[in-house]
Design a protein around this motif. Structure first.
Motif, PDB file in Angstrom:
ATOM      1  N   ASP A  69      17.462 -16.814  18.666  1.00  0.00           N
ATOM      2  CA  ASP A  69      17.347 -16.687  17.216  1.00  0.00           C
ATOM      3  C   ASP A  69      15.892 -16.741  16.764  1.00  0.00           C
ATOM      4  N   ASP A  70      15.135 -17.704  17.295  1.00  0.00           N
ATOM      5  CA  ASP A  70      13.734 -17.854  16.897  1.00  0.00           C
ATOM      6  C   ASP A  70      12.898 -16.646  17.313  1.00  0.00           C
ATOM      7  N   LEU A  71      13.091 -16.173  18.541  1.00  0.00           N
ATOM      8  CA  LEU A  71      12.299 -15.041  19.006  1.00  0.00           C
ATOM      9  C   LEU A  71      12.630 -13.762  18.241  1.00  0.00           C
ATOM     10  N   ALA A  72      13.906 -13.564  17.919  1.00  0.00           N
ATOM     11  CA  ALA A  72      14.289 -12.396  17.129  1.00  0.00           C
ATOM     12  C   ALA A  72      13.686 -12.487  15.728  1.00  0.00           C
ATOM     13  N   TRP A  73      13.676 -13.691  15.164  1.00  0.00           N
ATOM     14  CA  TRP A  73      13.082 -13.894  13.830  1.00  0.00           C
ATOM     15  C   TRP A  73      11.585 -13.564  13.842  1.00  0.00           C
ATOM     16  N   LEU A  74      10.920 -13.854  14.965  1.00  0.00           N
ATOM     17  CA  LEU A  74       9.496 -13.541  15.084  1.00  0.00           C
ATOM     18  C   LEU A  74       9.244 -12.039  15.229  1.00  0.00           C
ATOM     19  N   GLY A  75      10.312 -11.269  15.413  1.00  0.00           N
ATOM     20  CA  GLY A  75      10.168  -9.828  15.531  1.00  0.00           C
ATOM     21  C   GLY A  75      10.107  -9.313  16.948  1.00  0.00           C
ATOM     22  N   TRP A 113      20.440 -24.891  22.505  1.00  0.00           N
ATOM     23  CA  TRP A 113      19.013 -24.603  22.539  1.00  0.00           C
ATOM     24  C   TRP A 113      18.767 -23.166  22.994  1.00  0.00           C
ATOM     25  N   GLU A 114      19.624 -22.658  23.872  1.00  0.00           N
ATOM     26  CA  GLU A 114      19.479 -21.268  24.285  1.00  0.00           C
ATOM     27  C   GLU A 114      19.740 -20.333  23.111  1.00  0.00           C
ATOM     28  N   VAL A 115      20.763 -20.634  22.332  1.00  0.00           N
ATOM     29  CA  VAL A 115      21.041 -19.841  21.137  1.00  0.00           C
ATOM     30  C   VAL A 115      19.842 -19.869  20.197  1.00  0.00           C
ATOM     31  N   GLN A 116      19.235 -21.049  20.046  1.00  0.00           N
ATOM     32  CA  GLN A 116      18.073 -21.195  19.167  1.00  0.00           C
ATOM     33  C   GLN A 116      16.887 -20.373  19.669  1.00  0.00           C
ATOM     34  N   ILE A 117      16.714 -20.303  20.986  1.00  0.00           N
ATOM     35  CA  ILE A 117      15.635 -19.492  21.559  1.00  0.00           C
ATOM     36  C   ILE A 117      15.797 -18.033  21.156  1.00  0.00           C
ATOM     37  N   ARG A 140      13.534 -14.317  29.972  1.00  0.00           N
ATOM     38  CA  ARG A 140      14.246 -14.926  31.092  1.00  0.00           C
ATOM     39  C   ARG A 140      14.513 -16.386  30.757  1.00  0.00           C
ATOM     40  N   ILE A 141      15.682 -16.891  31.100  1.00  0.00           N
ATOM     41  CA  ILE A 141      16.052 -18.260  30.768  1.00  0.00           C
ATOM     42  C   ILE A 141      15.906 -19.149  32.002  1.00  0.00           C
ATOM     43  N   ASP A 142      14.996 -20.107  31.912  1.00  0.00           N
ATOM     44  CA  ASP A 142      14.741 -21.052  33.002  1.00  0.00           C
ATOM     45  C   ASP A 142      15.670 -22.254  32.813  1.00  0.00           C
ATOM     46  N   ASP A 143      16.877 -22.144  33.344  1.00  0.00           N
ATOM     47  CA  ASP A 143      17.895 -23.178  33.110  1.00  0.00           C
ATOM     48  C   ASP A 143      18.341 -23.848  34.402  1.00  0.00           C
ATOM     49  N   LEU A 144      17.399 -24.050  35.331  1.00  0.00           N
ATOM     50  CA  LEU A 144      17.740 -24.724  36.577  1.00  0.00           C
ATOM     51  C   LEU A 144      18.156 -26.172  36.360  1.00  0.00           C
ATOM     52  N   ASP A 145      17.503 -26.842  35.428  1.00  0.00           N
ATOM     53  CA  ASP A 145      17.777 -28.264  35.186  1.00  0.00           C
ATOM     54  C   ASP A 145      19.001 -28.398  34.284  1.00  0.00           C
ATOM     55  N   ARG A 146      20.174 -28.342  34.894  1.00  0.00           N
ATOM     56  CA  ARG A 146      21.411 -28.335  34.119  1.00  0.00           C
ATOM     57  C   ARG A 146      21.654 -29.652  33.380  1.00  0.00           C
ATOM     58  N   PRO A 183      13.678 -27.376  21.098  1.00  0.00           N
ATOM     59  CA  PRO A 183      13.271 -26.270  20.221  1.00  0.00           C
ATOM     60  C   PRO A 183      11.948 -25.654  20.642  1.00  0.00           C
ATOM     61  N   LEU A 184      11.808 -24.358  20.451  1.00  0.00           N
ATOM     62  CA  LEU A 184      10.535 -23.693  20.685  1.00  0.00           C
ATOM     63  C   LEU A 184       9.543 -24.123  19.604  1.00  0.00           C
ATOM     64  N   HIS A 185       8.279 -24.352  20.003  1.00  0.00           N
ATOM     65  CA  HIS A 185       7.258 -24.746  19.041  1.00  0.00           C
ATOM     66  C   HIS A 185       6.183 -23.667  18.943  1.00  0.00           C
ATOM     67  N   LEU A 186       5.106 -23.966  18.237  1.00  0.00           N
ATOM     68  CA  LEU A 186       4.058 -22.976  18.004  1.00  0.00           C
ATOM     69  C   LEU A 186       3.434 -22.475  19.309  1.00  0.00           C
ATOM     70  N   GLY A 187       3.329 -23.351  20.301  1.00  0.00           N
ATOM     71  CA  GLY A 187       2.778 -22.921  21.586  1.00  0.00           C
ATOM     72  C   GLY A 187       3.641 -21.869  22.247  1.00  0.00           C
ATOM     73  N   HIS A 188       4.959 -22.062  22.178  1.00  0.00           N
ATOM     74  CA  HIS A 188       5.876 -21.050  22.722  1.00  0.00           C
ATOM     75  C   HIS A 188       5.742 -19.741  21.943  1.00  0.00           C
ATOM     76  N   ALA A 189       5.650 -19.846  20.627  1.00  0.00           N
ATOM     77  CA  ALA A 189       5.526 -18.652  19.798  1.00  0.00           C
ATOM     78  C   ALA A 189       4.283 -17.860  20.186  1.00  0.00           C
TER      79      ALA A 189
END
Length: 277
Positions: free
Chosen positions: A58-64, A52-56, A39-45, A13-19
């Protein structure tokens, strides 16, 4: 044209630092009438998860925050990374490495070596697999590839300097302070260092806004930009959001996840106030 980006990994999950980092970049792009990219850094499959990508998103859109779609995913750019590796291999700047983390740790802490040195990637590689002359033949498949730092620096006419918030930074003695960094991993195809440089160039990123924990890595990125003849963005490394004990936040710190605050009924304005924006 001002173009910046936020490039999280979908490994938790994204935390306050990511926000803070994402909102800071988004605010700056708006102020400059530029573009904010996700951009999605998903090299480490092995660690990335679709949920978690869906959550990213969702969270960023919620932040505006808003961004152009579709987004770039590193997992879709492996041929680009492989092509760049082939170019560096032909220049004689790469070599395969078969050392495990345990091997590197044992060599670094050997009594005759003295105190172990740390760089942007942790323990500085002792050069166990480094050949006396560049290896010949095709690029090895499914092998870890390291950059021969001394040879790489020797190809440049001037050191890989960059600007950090208007201040010129000239790295000093990267052979000793950084060492032969990994540019391709057995399980991921490319390392973060190589991927981020190629992705920033592809997206014409003019300004990189990211945490101070990546400041030491920037000298590696600028070196790769020079070797690959790519432009160097302007860098801004912001302060890190820390907990009450001064420890920087990690993805496993679910108590400070954006989703947790959302569930508690906090608003995007609350999040901005909590991170000092």
């Amino acid at each position: 044209m001002f173009i910046t980006r936020f490039a999280p990994s979908p490994t938790g999950p994204l935390h306050l630092g990511h926000a803070y980092s994402a909102m800071l970049a988004h605010d700056r792009a708006e102020a400059e009438r530029g573009t904010f990219l996700l951009r999605i850094d998903d090299l480490d499959r092995s660690r990335c998860r679709a949920e978690w990508e869906v959550q990213i998103f969702d969270d960023l859109a919620w932040l505006g925050l808003t961004w152009p779609k579709p987004v770039m995913r590193q997992s879709e750019r492996l041929p680009v990374y492989r092509s760049a590796l082939a170019g560096l291999w032909e220049m004689g700047l790469l070599y395969p490495c078969h050392c495990s983390r345990a091997d590197i740790r044992a060599a670094a802490y050997a009594p005759q070596e003295g105190a172990a040195l740390h760089g942007p990637d942790g323990l500085i590689y002792p050069g166990t697999c480094r050949p006396a002359t560049p290896p010949a033949g095709p690029v090895p498949d499914h092998a870890a590839l390291r950059l021969d730092m001394a040879r790489a620096l020797a190809t440049l006419d001037e050191p890989p300097e960059f600007f950090e918030q208007g201040r010129k930074i000239i790295p000093d003695n990267m052979v000793q302070t950084v060492g032969d960094v990994v540019l391709a991993r057995r399980d991921m195809g490319a390392s973060y260092h190589l991927a981020v440089v190629l992705d920033d160039a592809e997206q014409k990123i003019s300004h990189v806004i990211r945490g101070a924990d990546l400041l030491e890595a920037t000298q590696i990125h600028v070196l790769l930009q020079r070797l690959l003849r790519l432009p160097t963005p302007v860098y801004h490394h912001h302060v890190l959001i820390r907990d009450e004990n001064g420890k920087r936040l990690a993805k496993r710190d679910d108590a400070r996840a954006i989703a947790t605050y959302r569930a508690e009924g906090r608003s995007p304005r609350d999040i901005r106030r909590m991170v000092g924006l």
